[in-house]
Design a protein around this motif. Structure first.
Motif, PDB file in Angstrom:
ATOM      1  N   ASN A 191       0.819  -1.219   0.000  1.00 53.48           N
ATOM      2  CA  ASN A 191       0.000   0.000   0.000  1.00 53.48           C
ATOM      3  C   ASN A 191       0.853   1.270   0.000  1.00 53.48           C
ATOM      4  O   ASN A 191       0.488   2.271   0.610  1.00 53.48           O
ATOM      5  N   ILE A 194     -18.941   2.168  -6.580  1.00 53.11           N
ATOM      6  CA  ILE A 194     -18.441   2.982  -5.464  1.00 53.11           C
ATOM      7  C   ILE A 194     -18.613   4.448  -5.849  1.00 53.11           C
ATOM      8  O   ILE A 194     -17.947   4.923  -6.774  1.00 53.11           O
ATOM      9  N   ASN A 210     -16.526  -6.653  -0.729  1.00 55.62           N
ATOM     10  CA  ASN A 210     -15.933  -6.919   0.583  1.00 55.62           C
ATOM     11  C   ASN A 210     -16.840  -7.819   1.422  1.00 55.62           C
ATOM     12  O   ASN A 210     -16.360  -8.668   2.163  1.00 55.62           O
ATOM     13  N   ALA A 215     -10.756  -6.631   3.686  1.00 55.73           N
ATOM     14  CA  ALA A 215     -10.523  -5.985   2.395  1.00 55.73           C
ATOM     15  C   ALA A 215      -9.046  -6.091   2.018  1.00 55.73           C
ATOM     16  O   ALA A 215      -8.713  -6.291   0.848  1.00 55.73           O
ATOM     17  N   GLN A 216      -8.153  -5.986   2.990  1.00 53.71           N
ATOM     18  CA  GLN A 216      -6.724  -6.106   2.696  1.00 53.71           C
ATOM     19  C   GLN A 216      -6.391  -7.523   2.227  1.00 53.71           C
ATOM     20  O   GLN A 216      -5.606  -7.705   1.296  1.00 53.71           O
ATOM     21  N   ASP A 276      -3.953   3.478  -0.598  1.00 47.93           N
ATOM     22  CA  ASP A 276      -4.606   2.547   0.322  1.00 47.93           C
ATOM     23  C   ASP A 276      -5.597   1.712  -0.496  1.00 47.93           C
ATOM     24  O   ASP A 276      -6.769   2.078  -0.649  1.00 47.93           O
ATOM     25  N   TRP A 277      -5.120   0.615  -1.056  1.00 46.59           N
ATOM     26  CA  TRP A 277      -5.895  -0.171  -2.011  1.00 46.59           C
ATOM     27  C   TRP A 277      -7.243  -0.663  -1.494  1.00 46.59           C
ATOM     28  O   TRP A 277      -8.212  -0.688  -2.262  1.00 46.59           O
ATOM     29  N   PRO A 278      -7.377  -1.060  -0.239  1.00 50.11           N
ATOM     30  CA  PRO A 278      -8.691  -1.545   0.206  1.00 50.11           C
ATOM     31  C   PRO A 278      -9.827  -0.537   0.047  1.00 50.11           C
ATOM     32  O   PRO A 278     -10.989  -0.932  -0.059  1.00 50.11           O
ATOM     33  N   THR A 279      -9.501   0.753  -0.035  1.00 50.85           N
ATOM     34  CA  THR A 279     -10.568   1.741  -0.220  1.00 50.85           C
ATOM     35  C   THR A 279     -11.177   1.664  -1.621  1.00 50.85           C
ATOM     36  O   THR A 279     -12.232   2.235  -1.860  1.00 50.85           O
ATOM     37  N   TYR A 280     -10.506   0.967  -2.536  1.00 52.68           N
ATOM     38  CA  TYR A 280     -11.020   0.797  -3.892  1.00 52.68           C
ATOM     39  C   TYR A 280     -11.830  -0.483  -4.057  1.00 52.68           C
ATOM     40  O   TYR A 280     -12.227  -0.823  -5.165  1.00 52.68           O
ATOM     41  N   HIS A 316     -15.800   7.199  -7.599  1.00 53.11           N
ATOM     42  CA  HIS A 316     -14.684   6.530  -8.266  1.00 53.11           C
ATOM     43  C   HIS A 316     -14.920   6.393  -9.774  1.00 53.11           C
ATOM     44  O   HIS A 316     -14.250   5.626 -10.454  1.00 53.11           O
TER      45      HIS A 316
END
Length: 144
Positions: free
Chosen positions: A46, A110, A60, A67-68, A50-54, A113
């Motif tokens: 990361n 999302i 999820n 998410a990670q 912060d990849w999990p936010t995508y 995005h």
């Protein structure tokens, strides 16, 4: 006589490298090899983002773990996709295009995005162009 046989491949290689279509193929193949591998590796650190936010919440919810953890799986898939482009671009281009289609669907669900989804659509078109060019230039690459 041996000079004639060594000159012919060099001339053929020069001609291939001068072909704009082949140049486009090499550029796309390089980009779609390097980018997925680098972004795939970054899913483990990361550093870039912060990849999990995508990751869309609905994905999820159905993915096992966090998410990670899902991003670790995404990273592995992206690394494999990049390696596939390097080794078999006729297949790898379509693999990356399909993967990008999935990413676009994820991003369109999302709010906020949509710009990234549009960018990824452009990348999808580039991956399709790579697959088509790989079909054209398969077996015609100059030896290195």
């Amino acid at each position: 006589m041996s000079s004639a046989t060594t000159t012919k491949p060099a001339t053929s290689r020069r001609a291939s490298l001068a072909d704009p279509g082949y140049q486009a193929f090499v550029i796309l193949r390089t980009g779609f090899t390097v980018a997925p591998i680098l972004f795939g590796l970054d899913k483990f650190t990361n550093l870039l983002v912060d990849w999990p936010t995508y990751l869309a919440p609905w994905i999820n919810d159905i993915a096992p773990g966090s998410a990670q953890a899902a991003m670790y799986a995404v990273g592995v898939i992206e690394i494999v996709a990049g390696l596939t482009v390097a080794l078999a671009p006729r297949f790898g281009g379509w693999l990356v295009a399909g993967w990008l289609a999935g990413i676009i669907i994820n991003l369109l669900t999302i709010p906020g995005h949509y710009d990234v989804a549009l960018r990824d659509f452009g990348l999808l078109l580039g991956a399709v162009a790579l697959a088509r060019l790989a079909q054209r230039y398969h077996g015609k690459q100059p030896s290195h």
